[in-house]
Design an enzyme around this catalytic site. Structure first.
Site, PDB file in Angstrom:
ATOM      1  N   GLU A 175      30.584 -46.913   3.674  1.00 12.95           N
ATOM      2  CA  GLU A 175      29.430 -47.576   5.016  1.00 12.95           C
ATOM      3  C   GLU A 175      30.645 -48.769   5.464  1.00 12.95           C
ATOM      4  O   GLU A 175      29.683 -49.456   5.844  1.00 12.95           O
ATOM      5  CB  GLU A 175      28.073 -47.331   4.510  1.00 12.95           C
ATOM      6  CG  GLU A 175      27.863 -46.273   4.216  1.00 12.95           C
ATOM      7  CD  GLU A 175      25.945 -46.419   4.294  1.00 12.95           C
ATOM      8  OE1 GLU A 175      25.461 -47.246   4.765  1.00 12.95           O
ATOM      9  OE2 GLU A 175      25.863 -45.388   3.799  1.00 12.95           O
ATOM     10  N   GLU A 363      25.829 -39.042   0.006  1.00 10.80           N
ATOM     11  CA  GLU A 363      24.967 -40.343  -0.477  1.00 10.80           C
ATOM     12  C   GLU A 363      23.865 -39.220   0.473  1.00 10.80           C
ATOM     13  O   GLU A 363      24.062 -39.396   1.391  1.00 10.80           O
ATOM     14  CB  GLU A 363      24.558 -41.375   0.121  1.00 10.80           C
ATOM     15  CG  GLU A 363      25.037 -42.439  -1.156  1.00 10.80           C
ATOM     16  CD  GLU A 363      25.624 -44.146  -0.338  1.00 10.80           C
ATOM     17  OE1 GLU A 363      24.100 -44.412   0.373  1.00 10.80           O
ATOM     18  OE2 GLU A 363      26.048 -44.555  -0.896  1.00 10.80           O
TER      19      GLU A 363
END
Ligand code: BGC
Length: 457
Positions: A175, A363
Site C-alpha cells: 500500500e 487483504e
C-alpha cells in the site's frame, strides 16, 4: 452463546481448485523483539517512542511476540487448514542501518520462518516492504531522498538471494498510497512528515522502487510469482451533483490510480489532479520507463468504500471524505463503512486495466469488539463481514472477472499502527497480558470453510 446466523452456503472449492486462500500479516505489527540481536530501529520504533503519536502511546516492542512464537502461530495456521501465509520482512532486522552490513541473525530468523512454513505445508508469500523503513535511512530523508532507489535495490537483492530458492511468491510494496499519504503528507503515521514537498518525492520514489524491486526479483528468483499491493476503495460522490462527482474523481485518482498507472506505463493521473505536476522536479529523464514493470499479479486490499464531497477547504484536491459515522451506516471500529459491493467493484476496476494479468485479494478484514465468555471468543460481526465480502468476490469470479486468491487481514490481533492495540482484526484473539491465542468464531468458521466442513459455532 450468541447465535451466529449462517446463511452462507459457499464452500472454498466453489472458487476453483487453484484459488489461493491465506492470511496476511506484517512484521512490525506482529514480531516484537524490536531490538533483538542486531535489529536496528525502524521509523515505527522511532515514531512510537514519541508521545502522542499512537493510541495510548502504544508501540510494537513486543506486539504478538511472533519472533519467539512463530512456530506456535504457524502450527495453528496449519491446524486451521490455512495453506498460504503472507508476512513481511523487516528491513532493519536484515540490514540494521538500512545499507551496508547484513545481520546473519536477521537472515536466520526469516530462514527459520520460511523453512517452518514449508515443513508445515504452508506456502510463504513475502512482502518486501510493509512500512517499517530503517530509521537510519529516514535520517537521510527516507522516501523523499532519491538515493532510496539504490538502498532499496541492495535490500531486495539480499532478500532475493537469501530466500528466493524457497520463496516464490513476492510482493514488492504494501500500500504505497498509505505509507506516503499517512506518513509523508498527513504526518499521522511514521515518520510523521507533512506536506507536498515530502509527499510528492516520496510518491515518485516509491513508484520507482516498486518497479525496480520487481525487476530484481525477476532476475534473481527462478519461477517467481511477482506482485505488489495497493489499497483501494470504491469512491462514491456524496451528493449527486457535478461538484461532488468531480471531487469523487479526484479522490479516486489519488486513492486508487496514483501507483498502479505509472507501473502500467500510463503515467501519473495529472489531468485529474493538476497539483501532481509539481512532481516533475523530482523526475529525471527515463523515469517514465523506469516506473514500468510487468507484475504477475496485483494485490488489492479492500476494506470499505468512501463517500466524497467537494470542499474548498481541502487544499490541492478540494475533496473531503464524509466519515462513515456521520452517514448513519454500519461501521467497523475503524469507522469504515461495511460495504461488501466495494470489493466486487474494485475487482472489476483493476480487471479493467489491460496490463493487469492477475488479481489477488491480499487483504480484507474488519475490526469489531469481540465478545469473550468463559474463555470463548465470539465475533459474529467479523464473521458476517467476511462472508458478505466473500460472496462479492465469488460474484465477481462467476461473472468472469480475474480474481485468483483471497487473504484475510489478519491472522492474530496485532498492533494496528496509530490505533495501537484497540482495533482487533484477527481470526485469532490475542490476550496481550500473557500472549495466549484463542481462535475466534470467525477463525473456526474460516478453518471449516477451507476444509469444506460445516461446523456449529
Ligand atoms: C495495512 C495493514 C493494516 C490494515 C488495517 C492495511 O492498510 O496493510 O497493515 O493493519 O490495513 O488497517
Amino acid at each position: 452463546m450468541p447465535n451466529i446466523p449462517d446463511h452462507f452456503n459457499l464452500k472454498a472449492r466453489d472458487f476453483g481448485d487453484s484459488f489461493v486462500w491465506g492470511v496476511s500479516t506484517a512484521a512490525y505489527q506482529i514480531e516484537g523483539a524490536h531490538d533483538m540481536h542486531d535489529k536496528g530501529p525502524s521509523i515505527w520504533d522511532e515514531f512510537t517512542s514519541k508521545k502522542g503519536n499512537t493510541y495510548k502511546d502504544q508501540h510494537g516492542k513486543e506486539a504478538c511476540e511472533f519472533y519467539h512464537k512463530y512456530q506456535e502461530d504457524i502450527l495453528l495456521m496449519k491446524k486451521m487448514n490455512i495453506k498460504h501465509f503472507r508476512f513481511s520482512l523487516s528491513w532493519s532486522r536484515i540490514m540494521p542501518k538500512g545499507t551496508g552490513s547484513i545481520s546473519t541473525k536477521g537472515i536466520e530468523f526469516y530462514n527459520e520462518v520460511i523453512n517452518f512454513c514449508l515443513k508445515c505445508g504452508l506456502t510463504p508469500w513475502v512482502t518486501l516492504y510493509h512500512w517499517d523503513l530503517p530509521h537510519a535511512l529516514e535520517e537521510k530523508g527516507g522516501w523523499t531522498n532519491r538515493d532510496i532507489l539504490g538502498w532499496f535495490e541492495d535490500y531486495v537483492t539480499i532478500c532475493a538471494k537469501s530466500f528466493g530458492d524457497r520463496v516464490k511468491n513476492w510482493m514488492v510494496l504494501n500500500e504505497p498510497m498509505v505509507f506516503t499519504g499517512a506518513g509523508y503528507f498527513l504526518g499521522v503515521h511514521a515518520p510523521g512528515k507533512k506536506g507536498l514537498r515530502n509527499f510528492l518525492p516520496s510518491v515518485h520514489h516509491a513508484v520507482l522502487c516498486q518497479a525496480a524491486g520487481g525487476r530484481i526479483l525477476r532476475n534473481l528468483v527462478s519461477n517467481a510469482n511477482i506482485g505488489t499491493t495497493f489499497s483501494c476503495s470504491q469512491i462514491t460522490p456524496y451528493r449527486n451533483n457535478r461538484r461532488d462527482h468531480m471531487a469523487a474523481d479526484r479522490a479516486d485518482a489519488m486513492l486508487n490510480r496514483l501507483f498502479i498507472e505509472p507501473s502500467l506505463g500510463m503515467g501519473y493521473p495529472w489531468e485529474t489532479i493538476p497539483v501532481l505536476k509539481q512532481m516533475q522536479p523530482y523526475m529525471v529523464s527515463g523515469d517514465a520507463e523506469r516506473s514500468v514493470f510487468e507484475f504477475d499479479f496485483i494485490g488489492i486490499q479492500n476494506y470499505t468504500r468512501e463517500k466524497v464531497k467537494h470542499s474548498f477547504f481541502v487544499p490541492y484536491i478540494m475533496a473531503r471524505i464524509v466519515k462513515a459515522s456521520r452517514r448513519k451506516v454500519k461501521t467497523t471500529l475503524m469507522d469504515w463503512e461495511v460495504y461488501p459491493p466495494s470489493i466486487y467493484n474494485m475487482i472489476k476496476r483493476f480487471n479493467g486495466y489491460p496490463g493487469v494479468k492477475k488479481v489477488i485479494i491480499t487483504e480484507n478484514g474488519a475490526a469489531f469488539v469481540d465478545k469473550i465468555e468463559e474463555g470463548i471468543v465470539y465475533d459474529k460481526e467479523r464473521l458476517s463481514y467476511l462472508q458478505a465480502y466473500l460472496k462479492q468476490v465469488h460474484k465477481a469470479q462467476r461473472e468472469g472477472w480475474k480474481v485468483d486468491g483471497y487473504f484475510v487481514w489478519t491472522f492474530t490481533d496485532n498492533f494496528e499502527w496509530a490505533e495501537g492495540y484497540y482495533p482487533r482484526f484477527g481470526l485469532v484473539y490475542v490476550d496481550f497480558e500473557n500472549q495466549q491465542r484463542i481462535v475466534k468464531s470467525s477463525g473456526k468458521w474460516f478453518s471449516a470453510f477451507l476444509a469444506y466442513k460445516k461446523i456449529d459455532l
